[in-house]
Design a protein around this motif. Structure first.
Motif, PDB file in Angstrom:
ATOM      1  N   GLY A  64      40.967  23.322  26.087  1.00  0.00           N
ATOM      2  CA  GLY A  64      40.461  24.350  25.188  1.00  0.00           C
ATOM      3  C   GLY A  64      39.250  25.099  25.716  1.00  0.00           C
ATOM      4  N   SER A  65      38.629  24.600  26.782  1.00  0.00           N
ATOM      5  CA  SER A  65      37.488  25.305  27.358  1.00  0.00           C
ATOM      6  C   SER A  65      37.996  26.514  28.160  1.00  0.00           C
ATOM      7  CB  SER A  65      36.676  24.368  28.267  1.00  0.00           C
ATOM      8  OG  SER A  65      37.466  23.966  29.372  1.00  0.00           O
ATOM      9  N   GLU A  66      37.080  27.389  28.532  1.00  0.00           N
ATOM     10  CA  GLU A  66      37.455  28.572  29.300  1.00  0.00           C
ATOM     11  C   GLU A  66      36.747  28.578  30.641  1.00  0.00           C
ATOM     12  OE1 GLU A  66      36.486  31.999  26.903  1.00  0.00           O
ATOM     13  OE2 GLU A  66      38.467  31.989  25.983  1.00  0.00           O
ATOM     14  N   VAL A  67      37.411  29.163  31.622  1.00  0.00           N
ATOM     15  CA  VAL A  67      36.810  29.370  32.933  1.00  0.00           C
ATOM     16  C   VAL A  67      37.111  30.809  33.340  1.00  0.00           C
ATOM     17  CG1 VAL A  67      38.841  28.511  34.188  1.00  0.00           C
ATOM     18  CG2 VAL A  67      36.618  28.447  35.286  1.00  0.00           C
ATOM     19  N   MET A  68      36.147  31.433  34.034  1.00  0.00           N
ATOM     20  CA  MET A  68      36.335  32.804  34.503  1.00  0.00           C
ATOM     21  C   MET A  68      36.656  32.779  35.986  1.00  0.00           C
ATOM     22  SD  MET A  68      33.416  34.868  32.424  1.00  0.00           S
ATOM     23  CE  MET A  68      32.148  33.625  32.403  1.00  0.00           C
ATOM     24  N   ILE A  69      37.752  33.450  36.342  1.00  0.00           N
ATOM     25  CA  ILE A  69      38.207  33.498  37.734  1.00  0.00           C
ATOM     26  C   ILE A  69      38.150  34.950  38.212  1.00  0.00           C
ATOM     27  CG2 ILE A  69      40.124  33.000  39.297  1.00  0.00           C
ATOM     28  CD1 ILE A  69      39.720  30.448  37.900  1.00  0.00           C
ATOM     29  N   PRO A  70      37.320  35.251  39.211  1.00  0.00           N
ATOM     30  CA  PRO A  70      37.304  36.620  39.739  1.00  0.00           C
ATOM     31  C   PRO A  70      38.669  36.983  40.326  1.00  0.00           C
ATOM     32  CG  PRO A  70      35.377  35.393  40.462  1.00  0.00           C
ATOM     33  CD  PRO A  70      36.315  34.400  39.836  1.00  0.00           C
ATOM     34  N   PHE A  71      39.176  38.155  39.965  1.00  0.00           N
ATOM     35  CA  PHE A  71      40.470  38.615  40.464  1.00  0.00           C
ATOM     36  C   PHE A  71      40.240  39.346  41.780  1.00  0.00           C
ATOM     37  CE2 PHE A  71      44.458  41.379  39.470  1.00  0.00           C
ATOM     38  CZ  PHE A  71      45.188  40.660  40.395  1.00  0.00           C
ATOM     39  N   VAL A  72      39.985  38.545  42.824  1.00  0.00           N
ATOM     40  CA  VAL A  72      39.765  39.054  44.177  1.00  0.00           C
ATOM     41  C   VAL A  72      40.682  38.299  45.127  1.00  0.00           C
ATOM     42  CG1 VAL A  72      37.375  39.793  43.759  1.00  0.00           C
ATOM     43  CG2 VAL A  72      37.830  37.459  44.542  1.00  0.00           C
ATOM     44  N   ALA A  73      41.047  38.937  46.224  1.00  0.00           N
ATOM     45  CA  ALA A  73      42.013  38.362  47.175  1.00  0.00           C
ATOM     46  C   ALA A  73      41.546  37.022  47.742  1.00  0.00           C
ATOM     47  CB  ALA A  73      42.279  39.354  48.302  1.00  0.00           C
ATOM     48  N   GLU A  74      40.232  36.819  47.886  1.00  0.00           N
ATOM     49  CA  GLU A  74      39.717  35.568  48.451  1.00  0.00           C
ATOM     50  C   GLU A  74      39.981  34.373  47.535  1.00  0.00           C
ATOM     51  OE1 GLU A  74      37.705  38.312  47.988  1.00  0.00           O
ATOM     52  OE2 GLU A  74      37.862  39.038  50.047  1.00  0.00           O
ATOM     53  N   ILE A  75      40.172  34.626  46.236  1.00  0.00           N
ATOM     54  CA  ILE A  75      40.372  33.534  45.276  1.00  0.00           C
ATOM     55  C   ILE A  75      41.785  33.524  44.714  1.00  0.00           C
ATOM     56  CG2 ILE A  75      39.610  32.607  43.048  1.00  0.00           C
ATOM     57  CD1 ILE A  75      36.797  33.667  43.758  1.00  0.00           C
ATOM     58  N   VAL A  76      42.315  34.681  44.345  1.00  0.00           N
ATOM     59  CA  VAL A  76      43.674  34.750  43.799  1.00  0.00           C
ATOM     60  C   VAL A  76      44.623  34.984  44.973  1.00  0.00           C
ATOM     61  CG1 VAL A  76      45.222  35.896  42.188  1.00  0.00           C
ATOM     62  CG2 VAL A  76      42.808  35.619  41.601  1.00  0.00           C
ATOM     63  N   ALA A  77      45.261  33.903  45.401  1.00  0.00           N
ATOM     64  CA  ALA A  77      46.105  33.957  46.596  1.00  0.00           C
ATOM     65  C   ALA A  77      47.454  34.613  46.333  1.00  0.00           C
ATOM     66  CB  ALA A  77      46.317  32.540  47.135  1.00  0.00           C
ATOM     67  N   GLU A  78      47.991  34.438  45.112  1.00  0.00           N
ATOM     68  CA  GLU A  78      49.337  34.944  44.833  1.00  0.00           C
ATOM     69  C   GLU A  78      49.527  35.151  43.335  1.00  0.00           C
ATOM     70  OE1 GLU A  78      53.980  33.425  45.276  1.00  0.00           O
ATOM     71  OE2 GLU A  78      52.351  32.094  45.861  1.00  0.00           O
ATOM     72  N   ILE A  79      50.205  36.243  43.009  1.00  0.00           N
ATOM     73  CA  ILE A  79      50.669  36.478  41.645  1.00  0.00           C
ATOM     74  C   ILE A  79      52.190  36.464  41.725  1.00  0.00           C
ATOM     75  CG2 ILE A  79      50.829  38.122  39.738  1.00  0.00           C
ATOM     76  CD1 ILE A  79      48.023  37.039  40.006  1.00  0.00           C
ATOM     77  N   ASP A  80      52.805  35.501  41.069  1.00  0.00           N
ATOM     78  CA  ASP A  80      54.258  35.364  41.084  1.00  0.00           C
ATOM     79  C   ASP A  80      54.771  35.640  39.673  1.00  0.00           C
ATOM     80  OD1 ASP A  80      56.925  34.569  41.163  1.00  0.00           O
ATOM     81  OD2 ASP A  80      56.523  32.846  42.466  1.00  0.00           O
ATOM     82  N   LEU A  81      55.217  36.888  39.458  1.00  0.00           N
ATOM     83  CA  LEU A  81      55.664  37.272  38.116  1.00  0.00           C
ATOM     84  C   LEU A  81      56.966  36.582  37.730  1.00  0.00           C
ATOM     85  CD1 LEU A  81      54.776  41.077  38.104  1.00  0.00           C
ATOM     86  CD2 LEU A  81      53.477  39.181  37.127  1.00  0.00           C
ATOM     87  N   GLU A  82      57.830  36.306  38.703  1.00  0.00           N
ATOM     88  CA  GLU A  82      59.085  35.619  38.390  1.00  0.00           C
ATOM     89  C   GLU A  82      58.829  34.203  37.896  1.00  0.00           C
ATOM     90  OE1 GLU A  82      62.155  35.753  41.327  1.00  0.00           O
ATOM     91  OE2 GLU A  82      61.965  37.928  41.577  1.00  0.00           O
TER      92      GLU A  82
END
Length: 193
Positions: free
Chosen positions: A136-154
């Motif tokens: 239930g807690s929240e964490v903030m993740i910067p949407f930058v290439a160094e951290i978000v390696a992949e977005i897999d919509l499928e």
């Protein structure tokens, strides 16, 4: 489907222009003269863009029927909303609409579950994923290439490679004093060489 594409800022000059905080990667398409946009609050609109120009790195818009500073000030903090086909995708394969990212599962590269994206915060320097963790807690993740390696919509997931301390309490603390201490084998504080 409706997407927020901008937020109206303060009035600029005396002829009805306003500054705009752009929230789309396609302002030339969504905020072009002639575009008719819904608003939040709804009573303010719909608004049709009469003119647009860039001044000192900032987008300025003027809307049909708004011809003076008073009318422009009345629009301050209004959200501009475009109607978008839900099947439409951004031109660049590395770009995503907010609705595509909402509710994606967030996992680390080794498959560890982090949580689910519940909100996307658009800041001037970068976008942030607001991720609700299983507890239930929240964490903030910067949407930058160094951290978000992949977005897999499928697969409906975002794979991240977080630096130490971003999603856990194991931050690596490095200081010059630590480096000096490693050269000090005898504990005297002096270099043995």
């Amino acid at each position: 489907m409706q997407l927020v594409v901008a937020r109206i800022g303060r009035a600029h000059g005396i002829k009805g222009e306003v500054t705009v905080e752009v929230r789309t990667d396609e302002p030339e398409l969504r905020l072009a003269p002639g575009a008719r946009l819904a608003t939040d609050p709804a009573a303010t609109g719909p608004l049709t863009i009469a003119t647009g120009r860039v001044h000192s790195g900032r987008l300025l818009l003027r809307f049909e029927g708004v011809t003076d500073r008073t009318g422009a000030e009345a629009l301050r903090n209004t959200l501009l909303i475009a109607e978008v086909d839900p099947e439409e995708l951004p031109e660049d394969e590395d770009e995503f609409y907010d609705h595509q990212l909402m509710d994606l599962d967030v996992v680390t590269a080794d498959g560890t579950e982090v949580g689910r994206i519940t909100e996307i915060s658009h800041l001037p320097s970068q976008d942030l994923f607001i991720v609700e963790r299983p507890d239930g807690s929240e964490v903030m993740i910067p949407f930058v290439a160094e951290i978000v390696a992949e977005i897999d919509l499928e697969e409906q997931r975002a794979v991240i490679t977080p630096p130490p301390g971003l999603i856990d309490d194991r931050a690596e603390i490095a200081s010059a004093r630590d480096a000096e201490g490693s050269d000090d084998a005898d504990g005297s504080g002096e270099d043995a060489s």
